[in-house]
Design a protein around this motif. Structure first.
Motif, PDB file in Angstrom:
ATOM      1  N   LEU A 235       5.144  10.074  16.580  1.00 34.93           N
ATOM      2  CA  LEU A 235       3.696  10.330  16.577  1.00 34.93           C
ATOM      3  C   LEU A 235       2.867   8.949  16.551  1.00 34.93           C
ATOM      4  N   GLU A 236       1.844   9.125  17.278  1.00 36.77           N
ATOM      5  CA  GLU A 236       0.701   8.233  17.196  1.00 36.77           C
ATOM      6  C   GLU A 236      -0.027   7.887  16.166  1.00 36.77           C
ATOM      7  N   ILE A 237      -0.124   6.929  15.410  1.00 38.75           N
ATOM      8  CA  ILE A 237      -0.974   6.734  14.275  1.00 38.75           C
ATOM      9  C   ILE A 237      -1.959   5.684  14.293  1.00 38.75           C
ATOM     10  N   THR A 238      -3.038   6.099  13.825  1.00 36.81           N
ATOM     11  CA  THR A 238      -4.294   5.082  13.887  1.00 36.81           C
ATOM     12  C   THR A 238      -4.801   4.767  12.661  1.00 36.81           C
ATOM     13  N   PRO A 239      -3.870   3.787  11.735  1.00 33.28           N
ATOM     14  CA  PRO A 239      -4.484   3.504  10.576  1.00 33.28           C
ATOM     15  C   PRO A 239      -5.720   2.585  10.496  1.00 33.28           C
ATOM     16  N   PRO A 240      -6.738   3.227   9.670  1.00 35.57           N
ATOM     17  CA  PRO A 240      -7.985   2.321   9.594  1.00 35.57           C
ATOM     18  C   PRO A 240      -7.717   0.856   9.278  1.00 35.57           C
ATOM     19  N   SER A 241      -6.745   0.586   8.585  1.00 31.50           N
ATOM     20  CA  SER A 241      -6.441  -0.690   7.816  1.00 31.50           C
ATOM     21  C   SER A 241      -5.669  -1.690   8.985  1.00 31.50           C
ATOM     22  N   GLN A 242      -5.425  -1.203  10.084  1.00 30.87           N
ATOM     23  CA  GLN A 242      -4.548  -1.936  11.066  1.00 30.87           C
ATOM     24  C   GLN A 242      -5.340  -2.150  12.432  1.00 30.87           C
ATOM     25  N   PRO A 243      -5.043  -3.456  12.982  1.00 31.55           N
ATOM     26  CA  PRO A 243      -5.730  -3.663  14.016  1.00 31.55           C
ATOM     27  C   PRO A 243      -5.598  -2.994  15.590  1.00 31.55           C
ATOM     28  N   GLU A 244      -4.369  -2.256  15.571  1.00 33.04           N
ATOM     29  CA  GLU A 244      -4.022  -1.356  16.669  1.00 33.04           C
ATOM     30  C   GLU A 244      -3.414  -0.313  16.147  1.00 33.04           C
ATOM     31  N   ALA A 245      -3.190   0.634  17.287  1.00 36.81           N
ATOM     32  CA  ALA A 245      -2.682   1.988  17.053  1.00 36.81           C
ATOM     33  C   ALA A 245      -1.174   1.881  17.087  1.00 36.81           C
ATOM     34  N   ARG A 246      -0.255   2.970  16.281  1.00 40.25           N
ATOM     35  CA  ARG A 246       1.092   2.584  16.324  1.00 40.25           C
ATOM     36  C   ARG A 246       1.845   4.116  16.618  1.00 40.25           C
ATOM     37  N   LEU A 247       3.193   3.742  16.861  1.00 39.96           N
ATOM     38  CA  LEU A 247       4.022   4.906  17.337  1.00 39.96           C
ATOM     39  C   LEU A 247       4.824   4.746  15.964  1.00 39.96           C
TER      40      LEU A 247
ATOM     41  N   ASP B 110       0.823  -1.103   0.166  1.00 40.60           N
ATOM     42  CA  ASP B 110      -0.065   0.164  -0.024  1.00 40.60           C
ATOM     43  C   ASP B 110       0.755   1.454  -0.010  1.00 40.60           C
ATOM     44  N   MET B 111       2.040   1.143  -0.099  1.00 38.81           N
ATOM     45  CA  MET B 111       3.212   2.180   0.018  1.00 38.81           C
ATOM     46  C   MET B 111       3.384   2.785   1.382  1.00 38.81           C
ATOM     47  N   HIS B 112       2.828   2.163   2.222  1.00 38.83           N
ATOM     48  CA  HIS B 112       3.246   2.960   3.486  1.00 38.83           C
ATOM     49  C   HIS B 112       4.733   2.467   3.831  1.00 38.83           C
ATOM     50  N   THR B 113       5.424   3.246   4.758  1.00 36.33           N
ATOM     51  CA  THR B 113       6.691   3.169   5.395  1.00 36.33           C
ATOM     52  C   THR B 113       6.757   3.577   6.678  1.00 36.33           C
ATOM     53  N   ALA B 114       7.539   2.773   7.741  1.00 33.18           N
ATOM     54  CA  ALA B 114       7.424   2.934   9.079  1.00 33.18           C
ATOM     55  C   ALA B 114       6.050   2.749   9.256  1.00 33.18           C
ATOM     56  N   SER B 115       5.312   3.528   9.963  1.00 31.43           N
ATOM     57  CA  SER B 115       4.045   3.513  10.242  1.00 31.43           C
ATOM     58  C   SER B 115       3.137   4.756   9.599  1.00 31.43           C
ATOM     59  N   LEU B 116       3.809   5.155   8.476  1.00 32.41           N
ATOM     60  CA  LEU B 116       3.106   6.269   7.635  1.00 32.41           C
ATOM     61  C   LEU B 116       2.207   5.550   6.696  1.00 32.41           C
ATOM     62  N   PHE B 117       0.925   5.324   7.283  1.00 27.59           N
ATOM     63  CA  PHE B 117      -0.089   4.630   6.290  1.00 27.59           C
ATOM     64  C   PHE B 117      -1.035   5.502   5.690  1.00 27.59           C
ATOM     65  N   PRO B 118      -1.132   5.305   4.323  1.00 23.77           N
ATOM     66  CA  PRO B 118      -2.140   6.143   3.548  1.00 23.77           C
ATOM     67  C   PRO B 118      -3.553   5.973   4.305  1.00 23.77           C
ATOM     68  N   GLY B 119      -4.089   7.132   4.584  1.00 22.49           N
ATOM     69  CA  GLY B 119      -5.558   7.085   4.821  1.00 22.49           C
ATOM     70  C   GLY B 119      -5.540   7.290   6.439  1.00 22.49           C
TER      71      GLY B 119
ATOM     72  N   ALA C 100      -0.591   9.927  -0.562  1.00 27.53           N
ATOM     73  CA  ALA C 100      -1.253   8.905  -1.354  1.00 27.53           C
ATOM     74  C   ALA C 100      -0.065   7.749  -1.429  1.00 27.53           C
ATOM     75  N   ALA C 101       1.154   8.196  -1.279  1.00 28.84           N
ATOM     76  CA  ALA C 101       2.064   7.190  -1.217  1.00 28.84           C
ATOM     77  C   ALA C 101       3.200   7.510  -0.208  1.00 28.84           C
ATOM     78  N   PRO C 102       3.158   7.360   1.105  1.00 35.13           N
ATOM     79  CA  PRO C 102       4.022   8.053   1.917  1.00 35.13           C
ATOM     80  C   PRO C 102       5.208   7.506   1.841  1.00 35.13           C
ATOM     81  N   VAL C 103       5.623   6.279   1.329  1.00 38.84           N
ATOM     82  CA  VAL C 103       6.963   6.224   1.140  1.00 38.84           C
ATOM     83  C   VAL C 103       7.785   7.215   0.286  1.00 38.84           C
ATOM     84  N   ARG C 104       6.985   8.062  -0.507  1.00 43.67           N
ATOM     85  CA  ARG C 104       7.472   9.074  -1.248  1.00 43.67           C
ATOM     86  C   ARG C 104       8.236  10.427  -0.387  1.00 43.67           C
TER      87      ARG C 104
END
Length: 224
Positions: A156-168, A131-140, A205-209
């Protein structure tokens, strides 16, 4: 089109061994210059063999600080913990004396101080999802814009809708400030995702950028 150095390997074993040797050389150079070296590495299953190979490198490991690029909001003993993966694959053998910095601090403010103390990163190794995420920089993720901003906090704490738990996650400014960046990918799905990410477009759209366009040397390492 984003231009980055690309290295393709005949198989995954060669990729993991050669990348470990390269990272070890770069850590030695950083230590020779600063007397210390800081390495950030990904979790997940793909980098395990790379971390195991690096654990056998002849380095002044007591002077090397290692931290995850990101962490799930789970116990450090969880099978889903990046800390646990790194401890079990890298912090052993010759590397047993390295300092592993945990990202499990409940309070992000306290964690920021601990991470800030070992920055900037000398060597950064990242993975990338299909999905072109890197680290926990998730699109969406609702916090993505804040994590990509030039004035983002260190962590930063991130709460990607596609993942089952929050992330740092280490944020984009921290990742982009590394002295050298390696992106480790395997398989045709991730290669196709990379080609999409290398096209011009927003990092949202593509956080790895955000790291593909970093001012430091960036190399993508790929094996099928």
């Amino acid at each position: 089109m984003i231009e980055v150095a690309r290295q393709e390997y005949p198989d995954r074993d060669t990729l993991m061994r050669d990348l470990a040797a390269l990272v070890a050389d770069q850590l030695r150079a950083a230590h020779a210059t600063h007397g210390k070296a800081t390495l950030a590495v990904p979790g997940g299953t793909t980098p395990g063999p790379f971390l195991s190979a690096l654990s056998e490198a002849d380095l002044p490991w007591p002077d090397v600080r290692v931290l995850p690029t990101d962490e799930r909001r789970v116990s450090e003993f969880s099978a889903r913990s990046n800390h646990r993966l790194i401890a079990e694959t890298l912090i052993r053998n010759a590397a047993a004396g390295a300092e592993l910095i945990a990202l499990h601090e409940p309070m992000v403010g306290s964690l920021e101080k601990r991470v800030q103390a070992v920055l900037p990163l000398d060597v950064l190794v990242l993975g990338m999802g299909a999905d072109m995420h890197t680290a926990s920089l998730f699109p969406g993720a609702p916090e993505l814009a804040a994590a990509l901003a030039p004035d983002a906090p260190v962590v930063l704490e991130i709460t990607p809708p596609s993942q089952p738990e929050a992330r740092l996650t280490l944020t984009a400014p921290v990742l982009r400030a590394a002295s050298v960046i390696h992106i480790l990918i395997t398989g045709p799905d991730k290669l196709a995702a990379l080609e999409t990410a290398l096209a011009d477009g927003p990092a949202e759209a593509a956080p790895v950028r955000a790291v593909l366009t970093a001012p430091c040397p960036v190399t993508v390492h790929y094996a099928a």
